[in-house]
Design an enzyme around this catalytic site. Structure first.
Site, short mmCIF file in Angstrom:
data_model
loop_
_atom_site.label_atom_id
_atom_site.label_comp_id
_atom_site.label_asym_id
_atom_site.label_seq_id
_atom_site.Cartn_x
_atom_site.Cartn_y
_atom_site.Cartn_z
N ASN A 179 0.86 -1.18 0.00
CA ASN A 179 0.00 0.00 0.00
C ASN A 179 0.90 1.24 0.00
O ASN A 179 1.50 1.58 1.01
CB ASN A 179 -0.88 -0.05 1.26
CG ASN A 179 -1.90 1.06 1.30
OD1 ASN A 179 -1.84 2.01 0.52
ND2 ASN A 179 -2.83 0.94 2.22
N ARG A 199 -2.23 -1.84 -3.72
CA ARG A 199 -3.34 -0.90 -3.71
C ARG A 199 -2.95 0.29 -4.57
O ARG A 199 -1.88 0.87 -4.37
CB ARG A 199 -3.63 -0.43 -2.28
CG ARG A 199 -4.61 0.72 -2.24
CD ARG A 199 -4.77 1.27 -0.84
NE ARG A 199 -5.58 2.49 -0.89
CZ ARG A 199 -5.24 3.62 -0.30
NH1 ARG A 199 -4.12 3.70 0.39
NH2 ARG A 199 -6.02 4.67 -0.38
N HIS A 215 -11.81 4.86 -1.23
CA HIS A 215 -12.07 3.86 -0.17
C HIS A 215 -12.81 2.63 -0.71
O HIS A 215 -13.43 1.88 0.03
CB HIS A 215 -12.91 4.45 1.00
CG HIS A 215 -12.18 5.46 1.83
ND1 HIS A 215 -12.80 6.56 2.38
CD2 HIS A 215 -10.88 5.55 2.20
CE1 HIS A 215 -11.92 7.27 3.05
NE2 HIS A 215 -10.73 6.68 2.96
N ARG A 236 -8.72 17.20 6.36
CA ARG A 236 -9.37 17.73 5.15
C ARG A 236 -10.70 18.39 5.50
O ARG A 236 -11.43 17.89 6.37
CB ARG A 236 -9.63 16.61 4.14
CG ARG A 236 -8.39 16.00 3.55
CD ARG A 236 -8.76 15.05 2.40
NE ARG A 236 -7.64 14.21 2.06
CZ ARG A 236 -7.64 12.88 2.14
NH1 ARG A 236 -8.72 12.24 2.53
NH2 ARG A 236 -6.57 12.19 1.81
N GLU A 280 -8.38 -3.85 4.26
CA GLU A 280 -8.12 -3.63 2.83
C GLU A 280 -7.09 -4.63 2.29
O GLU A 280 -7.20 -5.10 1.16
CB GLU A 280 -7.65 -2.18 2.61
CG GLU A 280 -8.82 -1.20 2.70
CD GLU A 280 -8.43 0.21 3.07
OE1 GLU A 280 -7.76 0.39 4.11
OE2 GLU A 280 -8.78 1.15 2.33
#
Ligand code: ADP
Length: 397
Positions: free
Chosen positions: A6, A87, A176, A237, A383
């Site tokens: 990842n 990923r 996501h 964010r 994930e």
């Protein structure tokens, strides 16, 4: 043995599994501060080894990780590596599922660099580095965007001039997706449902946060947009804000657009409002102690999630809704945030069971009372396991 990678903009996380079912993680670790100086942490057999090694780029990070796996005798030789799964954040519009990496796929990842300038370059360099070192090993890519390729034009277009989309690819992509896919797969297995019958609102609440409406097993809509900056308020964010603020702040502060955008990405959200931290643990503690700004940040965060849940439930057939699911760092662990979000939903009679909400759990738990009109769950996402499962399609072992 299978390696899952990842890549972040300056980091590379990895997990080593001994078989395709992912029952045992042999080792996991993180190469970070890539391009700055370099640090590698590897956890295996209950120990944690840290090494400060200079890493100029993701290629060096891959070499160092593989060297460490050999040095620590986690693997005896590269021949033990059966496949590598990566990923990749952005697959543009072309990639609709996980794929075996070939020249065409690398070109698509390259083409999507302009859409994900922080994430795609590192992933691409890492993939190439593995190809150079272990050229015969199967490499598969799973994309954060691909799950959302089922979203219809009414949802993915912005109300802007059409050629922004047709010529410049400005549209909602959503992110996501690997996590949402895992939750759907897992939820269907546990409840013995067909994946295509699932109707869920899933809240992936981590440092990056988004909500996804899953209708008949497919992503119907999601809150992140052209970039992960859109939608919910997050750790650092802002989420959706009036776009006019950008030009106004450029004029006010005499900074350029990229600086203002960076502030919306890195100095806003929970951190910006609370001036305490981007970490929800710190926010809830500070709010409990009476810190006013932390309290406001917590209220804003939970209010926004509540609003999206209501909006997304409205897209589903009310008789077919399987549940509302909380996942990722905050969603999995913060009973305070879960309770606050549900408390803010007034339109639909939802009831959290406080004891269940607080109780420890391993993989998933139901946190709603029997009387709740919709079942509510906390689920641990994974994930890496999803990427491993994606490899399964392409390998026999
Ligand atoms: P990402 O993968 O987007 O970096 P994570 O899914 O790891 O993020 O989530 C990180 C967030 O989860 C942080 O805000 C952290 O505070 C929050 N978190 C983790 N554990 C807890 C907890 N026990 N209570 C509240 N928040 C938690």
């Amino acid at each position: 043995m299978f390696i899952i990678i990842n890549s972040g903009s300056s980091s590379l996380k990895f997990k080593v599994f001994d078989n395709i079912e992912g029952k045992t993680t042999i080792a996991e670790g993180l190469a970070e501060r890539i391009g700055v100086d370099g640090k590698v942490v590897i956890k295996y057999q209950g120990q944690s080894i840290t090494a400060e090694i200079e890493m100029k780029n993701h290629e060096m990070a891959v070499k160092i990780i593989l060297d460490q796996l050999l040095d620590l005798k986690i693997i005896k030789s590269y021949d033990e590596i059966k496949a590598i799964g990566s990923r990749v954040v952005h697959g543009g519009e072309e990639i609709k599922e996980s794929v075996i990496i070939d020249e065409k796929v690398k070109d698509i990842i390259k083409k999507s660099v302009k859409l994900a300038p922080l994430h795609n370059p590192g992933a691409l360099v890492a993939i190439q580095a593995f190809e150079n070192i272990v050229p015969k090993v199967l490499q598969v890519a799973s994309f954060d965007t691909s799950f959302h390729q089922t979203i219809a034009a009414e949802q993915y277009l912005y109300p802007v001039p059409n050629n922004w989309y047709e010529q410049h690819q400005v549209r909602k992509y959503g992110f996501h997706g690997i996590s949402y896919q895992y939750i759907c797969k897992y939820f269907a297995e546990i409840n013995q449902k067909k994946p295509q019958d699932l109707n869920l609102v899933i809240c992936h609440l981590g440092n990056g946060s988004s909500v996804c409406c899953v209708k008949n097993g497919k992503s119907f809509d999601t809150t992140m947009g052209f970039t992960p900056l859109d939608g919910l308020m997050m750790g650092t964010r802002s989420g959706s804000v009036d776009p006019s603020i950008i030009e106004y702040m450029i004029k006010e502060t005499k900074q350029d657009a990229s600086k203002i955008t960076e502030m919306l990405n890195k100095q806003s959200g929970l951190l910006g409002v609370s001036e305490v931290s981007s970490d929800m643990r710190d926010i809830t503690i500070a709010a409990e102690k009476g810190d006013k700004k932390a309290k406001i940040a917590l209220e804003m965060y939970t209010q926004r999630v509540a609003q999206w849940i209501v909006q997304y439930l409205n897209n589903l057939d009310s008789k077919k809704i399987d549940g509302i699911i909380f996942t990722a760092g905050i969603g999995e662990n913060s009973h305070v945030v879960r309770a606050k979000i549900i408390e803010k939903i007034k339109l639909i009679p939802l009831e959290i069971d406080d004891e269940k909400n607080i109780a420890p759990y391993s993989d998933f738990k139901k946190i709603s009372k029997k009387g709740s009109s919709i079942n509510i769950f906390a689920f641990r996402t994974d994930e890496e396991k999803m990427i491993l499962n994606d490899i399964k399609k392409y390998t026999k072992n």
